[in-house]
Design an enzyme around this catalytic site. Structure first.
Site, mmCIF file in Angstrom:
data_model
loop_
_atom_site.group_PDB
_atom_site.id
_atom_site.type_symbol
_atom_site.label_atom_id
_atom_site.label_comp_id
_atom_site.label_asym_id
_atom_site.label_seq_id
_atom_site.Cartn_x
_atom_site.Cartn_y
_atom_site.Cartn_z
ATOM 1 N N TYR A 135 -8.713 -5.057 -2.947
ATOM 2 C CA TYR A 135 -8.102 -4.115 -3.903
ATOM 3 C C TYR A 135 -6.602 -3.987 -3.670
ATOM 4 O O TYR A 135 -5.787 -4.212 -4.566
ATOM 5 C CB TYR A 135 -8.770 -2.739 -3.808
ATOM 6 C CG TYR A 135 -7.943 -1.635 -4.435
ATOM 7 C CD1 TYR A 135 -7.697 -1.619 -5.812
ATOM 8 C CD2 TYR A 135 -7.384 -0.620 -3.649
ATOM 9 C CE1 TYR A 135 -6.907 -0.612 -6.382
ATOM 10 C CE2 TYR A 135 -6.606 0.379 -4.213
ATOM 11 C CZ TYR A 135 -6.371 0.376 -5.584
ATOM 12 O OH TYR A 135 -5.594 1.352 -6.149
ATOM 13 N N LYS A 180 -3.238 -5.077 -5.928
ATOM 14 C CA LYS A 180 -2.223 -4.105 -6.381
ATOM 15 C C LYS A 180 -0.843 -4.542 -5.889
ATOM 16 O O LYS A 180 0.153 -4.461 -6.614
ATOM 17 C CB LYS A 180 -2.547 -2.690 -5.891
ATOM 18 C CG LYS A 180 -3.759 -2.047 -6.542
ATOM 19 C CD LYS A 180 -3.631 -1.860 -8.049
ATOM 20 C CE LYS A 180 -2.623 -0.804 -8.434
ATOM 21 N NZ LYS A 180 -2.648 -0.514 -9.898
ATOM 22 N N THR A 215 -0.110 2.023 -5.811
ATOM 23 C CA THR A 215 -0.748 2.814 -4.767
ATOM 24 C C THR A 215 -0.009 2.667 -3.441
ATOM 25 O O THR A 215 0.631 1.629 -3.192
ATOM 26 C CB THR A 215 -2.211 2.341 -4.597
ATOM 27 O OG1 THR A 215 -2.747 2.919 -3.407
ATOM 28 C CG2 THR A 215 -2.314 0.823 -4.469
ATOM 29 N N ASP A 216 -0.147 3.668 -2.580
ATOM 30 C CA ASP A 216 0.444 3.577 -1.235
ATOM 31 C C ASP A 216 -0.256 2.530 -0.373
ATOM 32 O O ASP A 216 0.276 2.108 0.659
ATOM 33 C CB ASP A 216 0.432 4.947 -0.533
ATOM 34 C CG ASP A 216 -0.959 5.557 -0.378
ATOM 35 O OD1 ASP A 216 -1.956 4.953 -0.833
ATOM 36 O OD2 ASP A 216 -1.048 6.654 0.199
ATOM 37 N N GLU A 217 -1.457 2.089 -0.816
ATOM 38 C CA GLU A 217 -2.211 1.133 0.009
ATOM 39 C C GLU A 217 -1.535 -0.223 0.124
ATOM 40 O O GLU A 217 -1.903 -1.026 0.987
ATOM 41 C CB GLU A 217 -3.612 0.925 -0.571
ATOM 42 C CG GLU A 217 -4.440 2.160 -0.527
ATOM 43 C CD GLU A 217 -5.914 1.868 -0.754
ATOM 44 O OE1 GLU A 217 -6.322 0.696 -0.640
ATOM 45 O OE2 GLU A 217 -6.647 2.811 -1.036
#
Ligand code: NAD
Ligand code: DAU
Length: 336
Positions: A152, A156, A125-127
């Site tokens: 979260y 990741k 994810t970009d997060e």
């Protein structure tokens, strides 16, 4: 024809990828999914059994994983790893399952892939890059430093770093993709867009966190799937590719579009308490993916993609209704 082991293939994006493979390739698929609250067999049960085999199980179960990876042909087949605990709000209430699945689960899969020499693609994810300022022209690139904000996104990030280390230390044949926010059919009603659409369908006003100014970079799930297939087929081993479709919108804009598409006044929403640590803005620069692999998104008009998504939820209440009350009960506990 080759075989793909798709983890999390009963979730939102994993099921989109499985459907994409069935419709556009000759690959056969083994789906490994634990069917947590977020998994839904109804998302893939119409797909032909001769192309898709479903196995219910945990990616952190080393014996099960090793057996399934052992069924793959080490040279031609691959693992595509979507399974995760995926919702930020849940990670703030109870981080533990995020460590078990996102970190230990990914470790279990890459260990099996390492032992068997299997090609591995890791969905991220970009997060992992943290957030950007509002109104800043900067976007995330493959060289942006990691700076995750939530339980979260930190799990990741940890899983990405494990995959990178396994490439360097053990020669794992892996690629990684970091994608922005997905929308489309079959997304769990806890997530922003389906929550608001299904609220309106139930006569409840949409709920915007804080002032609704946070920005997300929306991409249709079909475009995420086509990008992952391009990386699997043509991506360079050891590389990371960012996936995005230039879809930046504030949350307020998205809610207004949903209300308009559903025939309600654009200001018919509630502001609710903000998410702790809420990332301000995500934005992806996907130049590397486009230039190197020739990928382009098919859904370039977010408004029409959103209207089609509204229509899908309107037509598929039997798919989402069983999840709705429990998702809203979790939000009620959080006061959101
Ligand atoms: P989702 O929550 O809809 O689906 C996750 C799936 O994984 C579910 O079917 C669940 O049953 C399964 N699962 C969870 N724990 C498992 C375990 N221990 N073993 C086996 N299966 C397990 O998630 P999603 O939104 O489809 O996200 C899929 C992947 O894409 C995740 O890795 C997520 O980080 C990534 N991603 C999501 C987005 C997004 O906008 N939703 C954007 C970029 C990346
Ligand atoms: O950027 C990719 C990420 O996008 C993925 O890695 C995650 O798995 C996925 O869940 C998503 O994370 P977000 O936190 O951005 O998505 P969510 O749907 O939870 O929220 C989108 C935005 O909308 C965010 O700014 C919070 C806000 N929001 C959310 C809900 C559920 C609201 O304003 N109201 C709501 O009711």
């Amino acid at each position: 024809m080759s075989r793909l082991l798709v983890t999390g293939g009963a979730g939102f994006i994993g099921s989109n990828f499985v459907r994409y493979l069935v419709e556009r390739t000759d690959h056969s698929v083994i789906v490994l999914d634990k069917l947590t609250y977020a998994g839904n067999l109804a998302s893939i049960e119409d797909l032909p059994a001769e192309r898709v085999r479903f196995v219910r199980g945990d990616i952190a179960d080393a014996g099960l994983v090793d057996g399934l990876v052992g069924e793959l042909d080490g040279e031609h087949d691959a693992i595509v790893h979507y399974a995760a605990e995926s919702h930020n709000d849940n990670s703030l209430s109870d981080p533990r399952p995020f460590l078990d699945t996102n970190v230990i689960g990914t470790y279990t899969l890459i260990e099996a892939a390492r032992r068997r020499g299997t090609r591995f693609h890791h969905i991220s994810t970009d997060e992992v890059y943290g957030d950007l300022e509002l109104g800043d022209p900067a976007r995330f690139t493959e060289s942006t430093p990691y700076n995750p904000s939530s339980p979260y996104s930190s799990t990741k990030a940890a899983s990405d770093l494990l995959v990178r280390a396994w490439v360097r230390s053990f020669g794992l044949r892996a690629t990684i993709s970091n994608c922005s926010n997905n929308y489309g059919p079959y997304q769990h009603v806890e997530k922003f867009i389906p929550r608001q659409i299904t609220n309106v369908l139930r006569g409840v006003r949409p709920k915007l966190y804080g002032r609704g100014e946070n920005v997300r970079d929306w991409i249709h799930a079909d475009d995420h799937s086509s990008a992952v297939l391009a990386i699997l087929e043509r991506g360079r081993i050891g590389e990371t590719y960012l996936i995005g479709a230039d879809g930046e919108r504030s949350n307020r804009e998205v809610v207004e579009l949903i209300l308009e598409a559903m025939g309600h006044p654009r200001d018919d929403y509630d502001l609710v308490p903000d998410r702790p640590g809420h990332d301000l803005r995500y934005a992806i620069d996907s130049t590397k993916l486009r230039d190197e692999l020739g990928w382009t998104p098919r859904f370039r008009d977010f408004e029409s993609g959103l209207r089609a998504t509204v229509d899908w939820y309107r037509a598929n209440e039997s798919w989402w209704a069983p999840q709705k009350d429990s998702a809203e009960a979790r939000y009620a506990e959080l006061g959101r």
